[in-house]
Design an enzyme around this catalytic site. Structure first.
Site, PDB file in Angstrom:
ATOM      1  N   CYS A 199       0.842  -1.187   0.000  1.00  0.00           N
ATOM      2  CA  CYS A 199       0.000   0.000   0.000  1.00  0.00           C
ATOM      3  C   CYS A 199       0.879   1.240   0.000  1.00  0.00           C
ATOM      4  CB  CYS A 199      -0.917  -0.003   1.222  1.00  0.00           C
ATOM      5  SG  CYS A 199      -1.945  -1.474   1.382  1.00  0.00           S
ATOM      6  N   LEU A 230      -3.611  -1.598  -1.830  1.00  0.00           N
ATOM      7  CA  LEU A 230      -3.531  -2.667  -2.813  1.00  0.00           C
ATOM      8  C   LEU A 230      -3.958  -3.923  -2.066  1.00  0.00           C
ATOM      9  CD1 LEU A 230      -2.688  -3.774  -5.622  1.00  0.00           C
ATOM     10  CD2 LEU A 230      -0.378  -4.081  -4.687  1.00  0.00           C
ATOM     11  N   SER A 231      -5.137  -4.412  -2.329  1.00  0.00           N
ATOM     12  CA  SER A 231      -5.720  -5.488  -1.533  1.00  0.00           C
ATOM     13  C   SER A 231      -5.018  -6.814  -1.816  1.00  0.00           C
ATOM     14  CB  SER A 231      -7.219  -5.622  -1.843  1.00  0.00           C
ATOM     15  OG  SER A 231      -7.893  -4.411  -1.555  1.00  0.00           O
ATOM     16  N   ASN A 277       1.816  -0.161   5.419  1.00  0.00           N
ATOM     17  CA  ASN A 277       2.239  -0.643   4.105  1.00  0.00           C
ATOM     18  C   ASN A 277       3.090  -1.881   4.311  1.00  0.00           C
ATOM     19  OD1 ASN A 277       3.327  -0.988   1.499  1.00  0.00           O
ATOM     20  ND2 ASN A 277       4.936   0.504   1.877  1.00  0.00           N
ATOM     21  N   GLY A 278       2.713  -3.001   3.693  1.00  0.00           N
ATOM     22  CA  GLY A 278       3.534  -4.191   3.777  1.00  0.00           C
ATOM     23  C   GLY A 278       2.731  -5.440   4.057  1.00  0.00           C
ATOM     24  N   GLU A 279       3.417  -6.458   4.567  1.00  0.00           N
ATOM     25  CA  GLU A 279       2.792  -7.733   4.903  1.00  0.00           C
ATOM     26  C   GLU A 279       3.447  -8.286   6.161  1.00  0.00           C
ATOM     27  OE1 GLU A 279       0.241  -8.864   3.315  1.00  0.00           O
ATOM     28  OE2 GLU A 279       0.325  -7.731   1.422  1.00  0.00           O
ATOM     29  N   ASP A 288      -3.933  -8.934   8.301  1.00  0.00           N
ATOM     30  CA  ASP A 288      -2.771  -8.817   9.174  1.00  0.00           C
ATOM     31  C   ASP A 288      -2.753  -7.472   9.894  1.00  0.00           C
ATOM     32  OD1 ASP A 288      -2.294  -7.507   6.766  1.00  0.00           O
ATOM     33  OD2 ASP A 288      -0.245  -8.226   6.528  1.00  0.00           O
ATOM     34  N   SER A 321      10.838 -12.585  -5.121  1.00  0.00           N
ATOM     35  CA  SER A 321      12.108 -12.349  -5.811  1.00  0.00           C
ATOM     36  C   SER A 321      13.248 -13.018  -5.055  1.00  0.00           C
ATOM     37  CB  SER A 321      12.380 -10.844  -5.950  1.00  0.00           C
ATOM     38  OG  SER A 321      13.036 -10.343  -4.803  1.00  0.00           O
ATOM     39  N   GLY A 322      14.391 -13.136  -5.715  1.00  0.00           N
ATOM     40  CA  GLY A 322      15.569 -13.750  -5.111  1.00  0.00           C
ATOM     41  C   GLY A 322      16.579 -12.748  -4.606  1.00  0.00           C
TER      42      GLY A 322
END
Length: 657
Positions: free
Chosen positions: A2, A54-55, A79-81, A107, A381-382
């Site tokens: 977000c 951003l859902s 913003n984040g997870e 969350d 991503s790596g």
């Protein structure tokens, strides 16, 4: 993923005016959150929090932000997870004996309950995720800003004309009428040296980036006095690295490989939780292949993977990614991009990155994010495998050079360096061209003259740390290029603050992890992906993986002249070695050739001498000299020139020609 923004401080009017102003700030972040918008204001306290969503988790209205805690004490824009939110929710339920009443399954709601149960710092210690948030404590009347441990998510903040502003990107702060857009000339010197502006600095005076693992707190008395927030570290990579040396794991090779495999599998599994389509970037190298392999091993359906291909020799990894994807059975998408398509991204860079940023791999990063967004909303991503497990070539090169040459007297090293500098790179290139046909292929190198001159700079360095700084620097004396500027200190220059690490390679890995990774790599990926409303996740940055990596001896990272030994052993369980083993290839585009060809007119207009003099930021002579040498083919100054060009393009976009 977000966008957050807000302000506290000076009287902003009534509640409608508060909401309108914070709404203007968040509207500048619509790309970070196209699905929903919200605002929360407290006129009496002078606080406004804004959010663009951003859902990803809990797509219902119960995930709307800003969100209040169940007890009403806290309000957050986040913003984040948080990857372990389900486990935290179970802990909270057990502690409350089922008394908690949840509104949804986001969350964000779990974070708020954690703050109420354990306090802000207590909750931060338990969160596993990537995040930047603003939290208003209605009881204590204080604002908290926090950033995740390794710096995946950004937050800018600062006082401007009596108002404390904050947001995910600078464009949100610029949208507030109190914003003061004075350029920090010291920050320009950092851009010229590193290709980015490291935290805590920004391109604007008075605006800072919150450093990773940091909690900033602004109390009501501080707000009234216009003071800077108090900063505290709730997690420190310096401490992790130091403790890792003291508590070095005594594991066999097989035990270490098994533990890393288990940790990464769990980190990947947690980061695959989403209520929207999910995939991964795949270059075919060790890092991204390891992440995709662990995803596919835990998925009942083919993982969606994405690769960008280029026709230019030396820049195309698509064929390797395709081979790995075929072996793992992923649902693979690739897009071969023409040079014209890649160059078409350049006019968008100033808007995407908000402040000057000159890592040219920002171009293919944006293109692969754009490709992925056509199919998914989240991509793993790596990134960070190199910093954690010793993957960069400089870890091998710098240490080897110092061990070979460090015992020589400084005077003798300078003499050898002078000999290498005696011939121009163009002359050395011609000599190498004549004899290269007689050399084995492994001894043939591109641009040997430039490499010889680079080696001469390294030889003149007086310490291993000076070699490292030279390797990561573009302009070596940027304060001589920027008019009226002094280069500010950074983590790379504050050697007293480094952890006590015996091995030079470990010191380089630490410095990359606290500078190059958060200030360049993670910025590049965040802005490129969020520019197309794509969330990216980085499993290697699970703090449990980071802490484990620092408990490993260097021999499990660099072995037999090759980096990432232990990670390669994990990957070999899933992908044949023959599909992976090849020289390391950067994720880039041929900027050097483009500047001599299709970008020449654009670059000339930005580097024109009278323009440089009129704008008053750079001494024109050294820039013009490098431009002439680059155009003639005598030297390859692409990195130096791209630094200046990205500032000039940014200045033209945001300030005016």
């Amino acid at each position: 993923m977000c966008g957050i923004a807000g302000f506290v401080g000076a009287n902003q009017g009534n509640s409608g005016q508060f909401a309108a102003r914070v709404g203007t700030m968040t509207s500048a972040l619509v790309h970070r959150g196209p699905d929903d918008a919200g605002a929360w204001v407290d006129v009496e306290a002078g606080v406004a929090l804004g959010h663009r969503r951003l859902s990803i988790i809990d797509l219902s209205a119960q995930g709307h932000q800003p969100m209040e805690s169940a007890g009403g004490r806290f309000v957050i824009t986040f913003n984040g997870e948080i990857y372990n939110f389900q486990a935290i929710r179970r802990q909270l339920d057990e502690a409350a004996a089922g008394a908690l009443r949840w509104r949804g399954h986001s969350d964000t709601e779990v974070m708020l309950a954690a703050f109420e149960a354990w306090g802000v710092e207590g909750a931060l210690q338990r969160l596993n995720g990537m995040f930047a948030f603003a939290l208003w404590d209605r009881k204590e009347r204080r604002l908290h800003l926090a950033r995740d441990r390794m710096g995946e998510k950004p937050v800018y903040y600062g006082w401007s004309k009596g108002t404390f502003l904050f947001g995910s990107e600078l464009k949100a702060l610029r949208a507030h009428p109190a914003f003061d857009a004075r350029i920090d000339r010291g920050a320009i010197t950092l851009l010229l040296r590193y290709g980015c502006i490291p935290a805590p600095y920004s391109i604007y005076q008075g605006v800072k980036k919150l450093t990773p693992g940091t909690l900033a707190t602004l109390t009501l008395p501080q707000i009234r006095a216009g003071e800077e927030p108090s900063l505290s570290r709730y997690w420190s990579l310096r401490d992790v690295a130091g403790q890792g040396v003291a508590l070095r794991a005594t594991l066999s090779d097989a035990e270490a490989v098994g533990q890393l495999d288990a940790l990464l599998r769990n980190a990947v599994a947690q980061q695959m939780v989403a209520d929207v389509p999910l995939g991964a970037f795949l270059s075919g190298g060790v890092d991204s292949s390891a992440i995709v392999a662990l995803m596919q091993a835990q998925s009942a359906r083919p993982v969606k993977t994405f690769t960008i291909g280029f026709s230019e020799e030396g820049f195309n990894e698509a064929v390797h990614a395709r081979a790995v994807a075929r072996h793992l059975g992923t649902d693979h998408s690739e897009l071969y991009v023409t040079p014209a398509q890649a160059r078409a991204v350049i006019p968008r860079l100033s808007m995407l990155y908000d402040e000057p940023f000159s890592d040219s791999s920002q171009i293919p990063t944006f293109l692969v994010a754009q490709l992925a967004r056509q199919h998914v909303t989240v991509a793993l991503s790596g990134d960070a495998g190199d910093e954690l497990f010793g993957g960069y070539n400089r870890y091998l090169l710098a240490g080897t050079i110092w061990r070979m040459m460090g015992w020589l007297s400084p005077g003798l090293r300078r003499t050898i360096a002078g000999g290498l500098m005696a011939l121009s790179p163009a002359t050395l290139n011609r000599v190498h061209g004549v004899v290269s046909a007689l050399l084995p292929r492994r001894l043939r190198v591109a641009l040997p003259g430039d490499k010889a001159h680079k080696l001469s700079e390294i030889l003149a360095a007086g310490s291993p740390e000076a070699i490292y700084r030279d390797l990561v620097s573009h302009w070596k004396a940027p304060a001589d290029i920027v008019i009226g500027a002094t280069e500010p200190p950074t983590v790379l220059t504050e050697q007293a603050a480094w952890p006590a690490l015996r091995d030079f390679e470990q010191r380089m890995m630490y410095l990359d992890a606290v500078s190059y990774l958060p200030d360049d790599i993670l910025v590049k990926v965040d802005r490129a992906a969020m520019g197309v409303s794509l969330e990216t996740r980085v499993p290697f940055l699970d703090h449990r993986v980071v802490e484990f990596a620092w408990r490993l001896p260097l021999s499990m990272k660099i072995r037999n002249g090759q980096g990432k030994w232990i990670l390669r052993q994990v990957l070999n369980k899933y992908v044949p070695n023959k599909l992976i083993e090849r020289p390391k290839m950067g994720f880039g585009v041929p900027i050097d050739a483009w500047l001599r060809g299709p970008l020449r007119e654009w670059a000339e207009s930005l580097l024109e001498e009278t323009r440089l003099r009129r704008e008053g930021f750079f001494h024109p002579a050294p820039i013009r000299n490098k431009w002439r040498e680059h155009l003639s083919g005598e030297r390859n100054w692409q990195y130096y020139l791209w630094d200046v060009l990205m500032f000039q393009a940014w200045h033209e976009h945001w300030i005016g020609p």
